[in-house]
Design a protein around this motif. Structure first.
Motif, short mmCIF file in Angstrom:
data_model
loop_
_atom_site.label_atom_id
_atom_site.label_comp_id
_atom_site.label_asym_id
_atom_site.label_seq_id
_atom_site.Cartn_x
_atom_site.Cartn_y
_atom_site.Cartn_z
N ASP A 26 0.92 -1.04 -0.51
CA ASP A 26 -0.08 -0.03 -0.05
C ASP A 26 1.06 1.24 0.28
O ASP A 26 2.30 1.15 0.13
N THR A 27 0.55 2.55 -0.52
CA THR A 27 0.83 4.07 -0.34
C THR A 27 1.57 3.46 1.22
O THR A 27 0.86 3.86 2.19
N LEU A 28 1.61 4.54 1.65
CA LEU A 28 2.48 5.41 2.46
C LEU A 28 1.90 6.68 2.99
O LEU A 28 1.95 7.34 4.04
N ASP A 29 0.94 7.20 1.78
CA ASP A 29 0.59 9.04 2.06
C ASP A 29 -0.85 9.29 2.96
O ASP A 29 -0.60 10.80 3.25
N PHE A 30 -0.98 7.85 3.51
CA PHE A 30 -2.02 7.90 4.08
C PHE A 30 -1.16 8.11 5.60
O PHE A 30 -2.26 7.51 6.84
N TYR A 31 -0.05 7.44 5.49
CA TYR A 31 0.11 6.99 7.06
C TYR A 31 0.90 7.76 7.89
O TYR A 31 2.00 8.40 6.82
N SER A 32 0.60 8.01 9.40
CA SER A 32 2.61 8.73 9.84
C SER A 32 3.15 8.03 10.41
O SER A 32 2.42 6.56 10.75
N ILE A 33 4.38 7.93 10.48
CA ILE A 33 4.50 7.01 10.94
C ILE A 33 5.86 7.07 12.22
O ILE A 33 6.68 8.17 12.23
N GLY A 34 6.13 6.00 13.09
CA GLY A 34 6.69 6.35 14.63
C GLY A 34 8.03 5.70 14.31
O GLY A 34 8.04 4.21 14.08
N TRP A 35 8.80 5.41 15.09
CA TRP A 35 10.24 5.18 15.10
C TRP A 35 10.08 5.17 16.90
O TRP A 35 10.36 6.07 17.53
N PHE A 36 10.71 3.77 16.86
CA PHE A 36 10.73 3.29 18.43
C PHE A 36 11.69 2.28 18.67
O PHE A 36 12.51 1.76 17.31
N ARG A 37 12.81 2.14 19.70
CA ARG A 37 13.81 1.42 20.32
C ARG A 37 13.65 0.58 21.23
O ARG A 37 12.94 0.85 21.99
N GLN A 38 14.40 -1.19 21.36
CA GLN A 38 13.79 -1.52 21.98
C GLN A 38 15.04 -2.46 22.57
O GLN A 38 15.92 -2.81 22.25
N ALA A 39 16.26 -1.54 23.65
CA ALA A 39 17.55 -2.36 24.44
C ALA A 39 17.31 -3.61 24.55
O ALA A 39 15.69 -3.75 25.87
N PRO A 40 17.99 -3.84 25.56
CA PRO A 40 17.78 -5.81 26.03
C PRO A 40 17.32 -5.32 27.39
O PRO A 40 18.05 -4.58 28.07
N GLY A 41 16.40 -5.93 27.71
CA GLY A 41 15.63 -5.87 28.76
C GLY A 41 15.06 -4.72 29.51
O GLY A 41 14.43 -4.68 30.90
#
Length: 126
Positions: A26-41
């Motif tokens: 699908d196109t990304l035109d209608f989506y906001s995008i987030g970045w998240f991260r997870q460190a061990p533990g």
């Protein structure tokens, strides 16, 4: 839409990486995008987000001034440029999409996002 994060790797402190989040189906035109991260533990933490048209972006305090989020909807890709990386940036990084046409807000909460990509590992080590 399906998301694939890529671009992770091993980098020395002070180095840079650029992560990509590429959509398929699908196109990304209608989506906001987030970045998240997870460190061990640890729990998964918010990093940055950008609205569907790229009008607005937001950063967690820990990365502000070092990371830059951008997007190229024609390429169905969102980027996270990470500069001056340090040891605490080591984590698995995830991108996520929220169906939203908002122009002045993007979500910093996991629960707002409907679609998640698999993570890409970023390791900062000397």
């Amino acid at each position: 839409v399906l998301l694939q994060a890529s671009g992770g790797g091993l980098v020395q402190p002070g180095g840079s990486l650029r992560l990509s989040c590429t959509a398929s189906g699908d196109t990304l035109d209608f989506y906001s995008i987030g970045w998240f991260r997870q460190a061990p533990g640890t729990e998964r933490d918010y990093v940055s987000c950008i609205t569907s048209g790229g009008d607005f972006s937001h950063y967690a305090g820990s990365v502000k001034g070092r990371f830059t989020i951008s997007r190229d909807n024609a390429k169905k890709t969102v980027y996270l440029q990470m500069n001056n990386l340090n040891l605490v940036d080591t984590a698995v990084y995830y991108c996520a999409a929220e169906l939203s046409m908002a122009t002045t807000y993007c979500a910093a909460y996991e629960s707002q996002y409907e679609v998640w990509g698999q993570g890409t590992q970023v390791t900062v080590s000397s």
